[in-house]
Design an enzyme around this catalytic site. Structure first.
Site, PDB file in Angstrom:
ATOM      1  N   GLY A  70     -15.640  42.429 -25.669  1.00  8.30           N
ATOM      2  CA  GLY A  70     -16.597  41.376 -25.997  1.00  8.30           C
ATOM      3  C   GLY A  70     -16.393  40.694 -27.339  1.00  8.30           C
ATOM      4  O   GLY A  70     -16.759  39.532 -27.502  1.00  8.30           O
ATOM      5  N   ASP A 126     -19.679  42.327 -30.641  1.00  5.64           N
ATOM      6  CA  ASP A 126     -20.360  41.112 -30.205  1.00  5.64           C
ATOM      7  C   ASP A 126     -21.865  41.234 -30.360  1.00  5.64           C
ATOM      8  O   ASP A 126     -22.530  40.327 -30.844  1.00  5.64           O
ATOM      9  CB  ASP A 126     -19.971  40.778 -28.740  1.00  5.64           C
ATOM     10  N   ASP A 129     -27.237  46.326 -29.286  1.00  9.39           N
ATOM     11  CA  ASP A 129     -28.305  46.405 -28.282  1.00  9.39           C
ATOM     12  C   ASP A 129     -28.994  47.764 -28.395  1.00  9.39           C
ATOM     13  O   ASP A 129     -29.953  47.921 -29.131  1.00  9.39           O
ATOM     14  CB  ASP A 129     -27.672  46.151 -26.903  1.00  9.39           C
ATOM     15  N   PHE A 178     -30.517  39.365 -21.458  1.00  9.70           N
ATOM     16  CA  PHE A 178     -29.092  39.510 -21.155  1.00  9.70           C
ATOM     17  C   PHE A 178     -28.402  38.167 -21.395  1.00  9.70           C
ATOM     18  O   PHE A 178     -28.786  37.149 -20.826  1.00  9.70           O
ATOM     19  CB  PHE A 178     -28.895  39.964 -19.707  1.00  9.70           C
ATOM     20  N   VAL A 179     -27.380  38.175 -22.257  1.00 12.67           N
ATOM     21  CA  VAL A 179     -26.693  36.927 -22.610  1.00 12.67           C
ATOM     22  C   VAL A 179     -25.204  37.032 -22.289  1.00 12.67           C
ATOM     23  O   VAL A 179     -24.643  38.137 -22.231  1.00 12.67           O
ATOM     24  CB  VAL A 179     -26.872  36.580 -24.112  1.00 12.67           C
ATOM     25  N   ASP A 185     -19.640  39.008 -21.419  1.00 10.01           N
ATOM     26  CA  ASP A 185     -19.385  38.793 -19.990  1.00 10.01           C
ATOM     27  C   ASP A 185     -20.532  39.234 -19.097  1.00 10.01           C
ATOM     28  O   ASP A 185     -21.412  39.984 -19.508  1.00 10.01           O
ATOM     29  CB  ASP A 185     -18.152  39.595 -19.570  1.00 10.01           C
ATOM     30  N   ARG A 191     -16.865  34.858 -20.187  1.00 10.11           N
ATOM     31  CA  ARG A 191     -16.461  35.080 -21.585  1.00 10.11           C
ATOM     32  C   ARG A 191     -16.007  33.783 -22.233  1.00 10.11           C
ATOM     33  O   ARG A 191     -16.082  33.617 -23.440  1.00 10.11           O
ATOM     34  CB  ARG A 191     -15.308  36.087 -21.648  1.00 10.11           C
TER      35      ARG A 191
END
Ligand code: 5GP
Ligand code: MG
Length: 208
Positions: A70, A126, A129, A178-179, A185, A191
């Site tokens: 990511g 990236d 979370d 969720f992004v 991805d 991506r």
């Protein structure tokens, strides 16, 4: 050549009539490519200042460790604005395997770090979370004898678990959604979207 802008900002004008399957899957743009570029330039300036003597007494060298997959686009844009002697080490971690939209626990899939003993490391991820990825990788790098380990995440989700895990540099705080895009991805798609976006429910179902 003189009219070519320094940074090419990608625009996919639907008015041109192209079939744009990926753009049609976007629900909302959370962070635009222009906002990303501005913030990444700020992060690069801050990281450069923090790794230049006298803040780091023993020189202006760091090893950047992007967490794949990511972080690859963020890392590529960031490091080209850091004018230090940089080596690259790679770590691959999976947390959202396949079509997951929540963490399934972080798993180390591979590494290509070289000799990091005594070196100043900067981990690049990236998104922060649950914090599982940083909790897995930071101690591993310390055990390899790094002189220091810092972390830089482009995004941090606004949720309690994310705030419990320290990151030295944070690009943006985002809602707990969720992004995808800019390296992130869904089932290994999206991506290459230039912005950070959320997906329409039907796109999630179709690509599951
Ligand atoms: P953590 O280990 O902190 O729970 O999550 C970090 C990793 O989970 C990230 O590097 C990323 O691979 C994945 N992840 C977490 N949130 C999201 C998200 O909203 N979208 C995508 N595509 N991946 C995410
Ligand atoms: Mg990741």
């Amino acid at each position: 050549m003189k009219d070519v802008p320094a940074i090419l900002l990608f625009d996919f004008p639907s008015s041109l009539g192209y079939h744009l399957p990926m753009q049609g899957d976007i629900d909302r743009v959370l962070i635009s490519q222009q906002q990303l570029a501005t913030r990444i330039a700020e992060l690069a300036r801050q990281i450069t200042a923090d790794h230049t003597p006298p803040r780091i007494p023993d020189g202006d060298e760091i090893t950047i460790v992007p967490i794949l997959t990511g972080a690859f686009i963020f890392c590529a844009d960031l490091i080209r604005q850091i004018p230090l002697h940089i080596q690259i080490g790679l770590v691959t971690v999976s947390s959202y395997p396949g079509s997951s939209v929540s963490s399934k626990g972080s798993q180390l899939l591979g590494q290509q770090l070289g000799d990091v003993c005594g070196r100043h490391l900067l981990l690049i991820d990236d998104i922060l979370d649950s914090g599982g990825t940083l909790k897995l990788v930071v101690p591993m790098l310390r055990e390899l004898g790094a002189a220091s380990v810092k972390s830089c995440v482009l995004l941090r989700k606004d949720r309690p678990q994310a705030r419990l895990v320290h990151a030295d540099y944070v690009g943006f705080e985002i809602p707990d959604e969720f992004v995808v895009g800019y390296g992130l991805d869904y089932n290994n798609y999206y991506r290459n979207l230039p912005d950070i976006v959320t997906l329409k429910q039907q796109a999630i179902e179709r690509n599951a």
